[in-house]
Design an enzyme around this catalytic site. Structure first.
Site, short mmCIF file in Angstrom:
data_model
loop_
_atom_site.label_atom_id
_atom_site.label_comp_id
_atom_site.label_asym_id
_atom_site.label_seq_id
_atom_site.Cartn_x
_atom_site.Cartn_y
_atom_site.Cartn_z
N CYS A 46 24.01 -23.59 -56.80
CA CYS A 46 24.82 -24.75 -57.18
C CYS A 46 25.02 -25.60 -55.93
O CYS A 46 24.98 -25.06 -54.82
CB CYS A 46 26.22 -24.34 -57.63
SG CYS A 46 26.30 -23.77 -59.33
N ARG A 100 28.66 -32.38 -58.71
CA ARG A 100 28.37 -30.95 -58.76
C ARG A 100 27.15 -30.68 -59.66
O ARG A 100 27.10 -31.16 -60.78
CB ARG A 100 29.59 -30.26 -59.36
CG ARG A 100 29.57 -28.77 -59.29
CD ARG A 100 29.19 -28.06 -60.57
NE ARG A 100 28.94 -26.67 -60.25
CZ ARG A 100 29.88 -25.72 -60.26
NH1 ARG A 100 31.08 -25.98 -60.66
NH2 ARG A 100 29.56 -24.49 -59.91
N ASN A 107 29.07 -20.03 -56.69
CA ASN A 107 28.79 -18.62 -56.46
C ASN A 107 28.84 -18.26 -54.98
O ASN A 107 28.37 -19.03 -54.14
CB ASN A 107 27.39 -18.30 -56.99
CG ASN A 107 27.41 -17.16 -57.96
OD1 ASN A 107 28.47 -16.82 -58.50
ND2 ASN A 107 26.27 -16.56 -58.19
C1 LIG Z 1 27.97 -18.64 -61.86
C2 LIG Z 1 28.78 -19.92 -61.73
C3 LIG Z 1 28.45 -20.59 -60.40
C4 LIG Z 1 27.08 -21.17 -60.44
C5 LIG Z 1 26.42 -20.98 -59.11
O1 LIG Z 1 26.99 -21.15 -58.05
N1 LIG Z 1 25.16 -20.57 -59.17
C6 LIG Z 1 24.43 -20.24 -57.98
C7 LIG Z 1 23.79 -18.88 -58.12
S1 LIG Z 1 23.22 -18.30 -56.56
O2 LIG Z 1 24.34 -18.09 -55.70
O3 LIG Z 1 22.28 -19.21 -56.06
O4 LIG Z 1 22.60 -17.02 -56.88
C8 LIG Z 1 30.29 -19.68 -61.86
C9 LIG Z 1 31.10 -20.97 -61.60
C10 LIG Z 1 32.37 -20.86 -62.43
C11 LIG Z 1 32.32 -19.44 -63.00
C12 LIG Z 1 33.13 -19.20 -64.27
C13 LIG Z 1 34.61 -19.53 -64.03
O5 LIG Z 1 35.09 -18.88 -62.86
C14 LIG Z 1 35.46 -19.16 -65.25
C15 LIG Z 1 35.24 -17.73 -65.78
C16 LIG Z 1 35.89 -16.70 -64.87
C17 LIG Z 1 35.67 -15.28 -65.41
O6 LIG Z 1 36.22 -14.38 -64.51
C18 LIG Z 1 34.19 -14.99 -65.55
C19 LIG Z 1 33.54 -16.00 -66.48
C20 LIG Z 1 33.74 -17.44 -66.01
C21 LIG Z 1 33.24 -18.30 -67.18
C22 LIG Z 1 32.96 -17.72 -64.70
C23 LIG Z 1 31.46 -17.38 -64.87
C24 LIG Z 1 30.63 -17.73 -63.61
O7 LIG Z 1 31.01 -16.94 -62.53
C25 LIG Z 1 30.82 -19.22 -63.23
C26 LIG Z 1 30.25 -20.04 -64.37
#
Ligand SMILES: C[C@H](CCC(=O)NCCS(=O)(=O)O)[C@H]1CC[C@H]2[C@@H]3[C@H](O)C[C@@H]4C[C@H](O)CC[C@]4(C)[C@H]3C[C@H](O)[C@]12C
Length: 324
Positions: free
Chosen positions: A2, A16, A79
């Site tokens: 992200c 974003r 993340n």
């Molecule tokens: C995975 C998402 C971030 C995306 C990202 O940064 N991807 C990069 C991956 S990498 O590093 O390159 O491997 C995060 C951002 C917000 C998060 C969500 C939000 O925190 C809201 C809830 C929180 C709950 O605890 C889990 C589900 C959830 C719905 C989360 C799921 C997931 O962890 C999300 C969707």
């Protein structure tokens, strides 16, 4: 992966890219001032500032990924796998769970300066939303028109960094990301002088030679450098449409095309949505992987004194404007 970008034109914008292989059914959600945010370890937030953002809604609770409040303070969670540490409850601190974090800050702070003061008292506690939704390893960008902050939950507690470049991606920790930028000091938007071998004729066979060495790959450190360079050289008109276009162009420079990053057999990370908030006006513009048209929502078009979240499914179907 992200990428988030805090971008100042005539007004302030937070952009974003949300990159992942799967969707959690995220929606655009406007939460008015009187929706009670239930807190696990603190008093419920029954009155708070209104928010607009993207959230997954589970058990009628908006779980925000990114948002801005009615005073122009914005946040996004990205993340931070392998680095994020959430701690046990501590009696002398404000124990906030990671899924409560965005509403807790945006619900009560008008500026990054105010957020910094509150953050000093917070302990991000290791309580998941539910068995089905475990703790997500995140770090956050917090931005207003004056400054940008990065918040990282480490084993030693919450680490706050001033973010002088207004960009956040994923790993490694933010101090390391910043240091890596020094490698690219020599890059430029201009055609470089031949300092390599001045006695040798080295023709300028292409435009853009000042950017040779800017990493083009999809890793978080390369996206960080590319987004910083693109943002640092970005110019646009001081109008809403020019600024919004420019914010999306910066995000597009680090977007993920389906097929290029395989996580497991047949699962590809891609840019599920890109969002751009005009933080001053409380506007959310977004596009999705398949719908390249911009869709917009306005925080101020709903009753901000209400008590129910206003939930809008993301428009994901391609919308082509046929001209003839
Ligand atoms: C995975 C998402 C971030 C995306 C990202 O940064 N991807 C990069 C991956 S990498 O590093 O390159 O491997 C995060 C951002 C917000 C998060 C969500 C939000 O925190 C809201 C809830 C929180 C709950 O605890 C889990 C589900 C959830 C719905 C989360 C799921 C997931 O962890 C999300 C969707």
């Amino acid at each position: 992966m992200c990428t988030a970008v805090s971008f100042l034109s005539k007004e302030h914008y937070l952009g974003r890219n949300f990159d992942l292989d799967i969707s959690y059914g995220e929606k655009a959600v406007i939460t008015p001032r009187n929706y009670p945010f239930k807190m696990r370890k603190l008093q419920d937030l029954t009155e708070h500032y209104a928010l607009i953002g993207i959230a997954a809604v589970f058990d009628d609770v908006p779980l925000y990924y990114d948002a801005v409040n009615e005073y122009g303070l914005s946040m996004a969670g990205l993340n931070f796998e392998g680095n994020a540490v959430y701690l046990e409850e501590v009696p002398e601190k404000l124990n906030v769970t990671p899924f409560e974090f965005i509403p807790y800050i945006l619900g009560q702070c008008k500026t990054v300066a105010e957020a910094k003061t509150l953050l000093e008292k917070i302990n991000l506690v290791n309580i998941p939303f539910s068995e089905q939704l475990p703790l997500s390893p995140l770090h956050w960008i917090v931005a207003d028109k004056e400054q940008t902050l990065v918040v990282e939950p480490l084993a030693s507690g919450l680490k706050l960094y001033d973010d002088p470049v207004g960009v956040l991606t994923n790993n490694p920790t933010f101090d390391k990301q910043l240091l890596t930028l020094s490698k690219y000091r020599g890059l430029s938007a201009k055609t470089p002088e031949n300092t390599f071998a001045p006695a040798v004729d080295l023709p300028v066979y292409s435009r853009g030679m000042g950017t040779i060495g800017l990493p083009g790959d999809l890793t978080s450190s390369s996206r960080f450098a590319r987004a910083v360079f693109t943002k640092a050289h970005s110019i646009c008109e001081p109008t809403e449409m020019s600024s919004v276009s420019q914010c999306f162009h910066i995000l597009n420079s680090v977007e993920q095309v389906k097929g290029c990053c395989e996580l497991e057999e047949g699962h590809f990370e891609h840019t599920i949505y890109s969002a751009c908030y005009n933080t001053t006006k409380g506007l959310l513009y977004y596009s999705t992987y398949d719908n390249r048209q911009l869709t917009a929502l306005d925080l101020h078009k709903v009753d901000l004194d209400g008590s129910e979240p206003n939930v809008y499914p993301l428009l994901t179907e391609q919308n082509v404007h046929y001209q003839n």
